[in-house]
Design a protein around this motif. Structure first.
Motif, mmCIF file in Angstrom:
data_model
loop_
_atom_site.group_PDB
_atom_site.id
_atom_site.type_symbol
_atom_site.label_atom_id
_atom_site.label_comp_id
_atom_site.label_asym_id
_atom_site.label_seq_id
_atom_site.Cartn_x
_atom_site.Cartn_y
_atom_site.Cartn_z
ATOM 1 N N GLU A 83 2.606 -3.832 0.262
ATOM 2 C CA GLU A 83 3.557 -2.885 1.002
ATOM 3 C C GLU A 83 3.084 -1.178 0.853
ATOM 4 O OE1 GLU A 83 8.171 -1.852 -0.189
ATOM 5 O OE2 GLU A 83 7.687 -3.418 -0.897
ATOM 6 N N VAL A 84 2.392 -0.990 0.061
ATOM 7 C CA VAL A 84 1.673 0.277 -0.191
ATOM 8 C C VAL A 84 0.674 0.480 0.867
ATOM 9 C CG1 VAL A 84 0.740 2.123 -1.534
ATOM 10 C CG2 VAL A 84 2.126 0.425 -2.247
ATOM 11 N N GLU A 85 0.913 1.542 1.774
ATOM 12 C CA GLU A 85 0.056 1.784 2.875
ATOM 13 C C GLU A 85 -1.283 2.326 2.112
ATOM 14 O OE1 GLU A 85 -0.338 5.312 6.202
ATOM 15 O OE2 GLU A 85 1.440 4.080 6.283
ATOM 16 N N GLN A 86 -2.549 1.553 2.648
ATOM 17 C CA GLN A 86 -3.990 1.895 2.125
ATOM 18 C C GLN A 86 -4.821 2.097 3.147
ATOM 19 O OE1 GLN A 86 -4.602 -1.592 -0.275
ATOM 20 N NE2 GLN A 86 -4.626 -0.221 -2.150
ATOM 21 N N GLU A 87 -5.871 2.858 2.836
ATOM 22 C CA GLU A 87 -6.811 3.444 3.898
ATOM 23 C C GLU A 87 -8.064 2.372 3.843
ATOM 24 O OE1 GLU A 87 -9.544 7.028 3.857
ATOM 25 O OE2 GLU A 87 -7.751 7.845 5.022
ATOM 26 N N LYS A 98 -1.262 -1.888 6.258
ATOM 27 C CA LYS A 98 -0.246 -2.329 5.254
ATOM 28 C C LYS A 98 -0.024 -3.675 5.591
ATOM 29 C CE LYS A 98 4.414 -0.458 4.600
ATOM 30 N NZ LYS A 98 5.336 0.720 4.973
ATOM 31 N N PHE A 99 0.227 -4.349 4.878
ATOM 32 C CA PHE A 99 0.602 -5.951 5.193
ATOM 33 C C PHE A 99 -0.559 -6.583 5.728
ATOM 34 C CE2 PHE A 99 5.107 -4.289 4.507
ATOM 35 C CZ PHE A 99 5.134 -4.876 3.101
ATOM 36 N N GLY A 100 -1.734 -5.915 5.809
ATOM 37 C CA GLY A 100 -2.954 -6.623 6.423
ATOM 38 C C GLY A 100 -3.014 -5.894 7.865
ATOM 39 N N TYR A 101 -2.213 -5.205 8.409
ATOM 40 C CA TYR A 101 -2.218 -4.802 9.990
ATOM 41 C C TYR A 101 -2.237 -3.444 10.025
ATOM 42 C CZ TYR A 101 -1.486 -9.793 11.278
ATOM 43 O OH TYR A 101 -1.470 -11.178 11.423
ATOM 44 N N PRO A 102 -2.555 -2.604 11.121
ATOM 45 C CA PRO A 102 -2.431 -1.223 11.199
ATOM 46 C C PRO A 102 -1.027 -0.879 10.757
ATOM 47 C CG PRO A 102 -3.742 -2.192 13.099
ATOM 48 C CD PRO A 102 -3.250 -3.431 12.330
ATOM 49 N N ALA A 103 -0.982 0.121 10.262
ATOM 50 C CA ALA A 103 0.505 0.435 9.578
ATOM 51 C C ALA A 103 1.224 1.441 10.478
ATOM 52 C CB ALA A 103 0.461 1.485 8.325
ATOM 53 N N GLN A 104 0.887 1.984 11.782
ATOM 54 C CA GLN A 104 1.469 2.577 12.624
ATOM 55 C C GLN A 104 0.447 2.417 14.120
ATOM 56 O OE1 GLN A 104 0.718 4.358 9.758
ATOM 57 N NE2 GLN A 104 -1.208 5.801 10.424
ATOM 58 N N ALA A 148 7.120 -6.799 6.171
ATOM 59 C CA ALA A 148 6.850 -7.708 5.060
ATOM 60 C C ALA A 148 5.605 -8.493 4.924
ATOM 61 C CB ALA A 148 7.992 -8.575 5.081
ATOM 62 N N ALA A 149 5.199 -9.077 3.798
ATOM 63 C CA ALA A 149 4.276 -9.870 3.688
ATOM 64 C C ALA A 149 4.277 -11.201 4.604
ATOM 65 C CB ALA A 149 3.723 -10.347 2.364
ATOM 66 N N GLY A 150 3.306 -11.734 5.456
ATOM 67 C CA GLY A 150 3.318 -12.786 6.134
ATOM 68 C C GLY A 150 3.973 -12.577 7.653
ATOM 69 N N GLU A 151 4.437 -11.334 7.783
ATOM 70 C CA GLU A 151 4.892 -10.970 9.119
ATOM 71 C C GLU A 151 3.777 -10.557 10.190
ATOM 72 O OE1 GLU A 151 7.740 -7.619 9.932
ATOM 73 O OE2 GLU A 151 8.977 -8.919 8.782
ATOM 74 N N ALA A 152 3.883 -10.772 11.269
ATOM 75 C CA ALA A 152 2.979 -10.287 12.208
ATOM 76 C C ALA A 152 3.702 -9.154 13.019
ATOM 77 C CB ALA A 152 2.543 -11.475 13.060
#
Length: 173
Positions: A83-87, A98-104, A148-152
């Motif tokens: 859930e925490v945005e990382q670089e 975030k959640f394995g995809y680009p956050a924005q 959320a996790a698992g969401e695309a």
């Protein structure tokens, strides 16, 4: 009587009038051909992003698209999976994940190398840079990052636009 050579003045005037009428209807269409080109470019960008998403959701092997590459790198390095945005650094480009995809949208633009032609519009929009009204972003689409996790991620039409984007969406008003 002698044989007539050339055209009479009346015939020449009639041809000029007919050409004038035809050009009055045809010329405006030719002046806005750039809207068709902008719409095609936006649809190409959207198509690339959508096909990437389909590949990821289908669980197929290696993908060349930005979403698939970002997701694969995030999973392998375990960066940005929560859930925490990382670089995440992808070929020297830093991308918020975030959640394995680009956050924005901007992260998606950077991952896909589309910053030259597109801008982010608001929190979730991606619009073509050559439109007059970047505020409305009619010549673009929305990127909805997972929450959320698992969401695309999802792609939606920008308000007042359509998917696929049409030339009418990209006309300069």
């Amino acid at each position: 009587m002698g044989r007539q050579n050339g055209f009479t003045l009346i015939e020449l005037i009639m041809v000029i009038i007919i050409l004038g009428i035809l050009s009055a209807f045809a010329l405006p269409r030719f002046f806005d051909v750039s809207a068709d080109a902008r719409a095609a470019r936006v649809n190409a960008g959207l198509g690339a992003a959508r096909s990437a998403l389909a590949i990821v959701n289908a669980g197929l092997g290696a993908a060349r698209s930005a979403l698939a590459i970002v997701n694969a790198k995030a999973r392998l390095s375990n960066i940005g999976m929560g859930e925490v945005e990382q670089e995440l650094t992808l070929e020297g480009v830093k991308i918020a994940v975030k959640f394995g995809y680009p956050a924005q949208p901007y992260s998606l633009l950077r991952a896909a190398g589309m910053e030259a032609d597109f801008d982010g519009a608001g929190a979730d929009g991606i619009v073509h840079k050559n439109t007059y009204d970047l505020g409305s972003g009619r010549c673009g689409f929305r990127y909805i990052a997972p929450t959320a996790a698992g969401e695309a991620p999802r792609f939606e039409p920008w308000p007042g636009s359509s998917l696929p984007v049409t030339a009418a969406d990209c006309r300069r008003n």
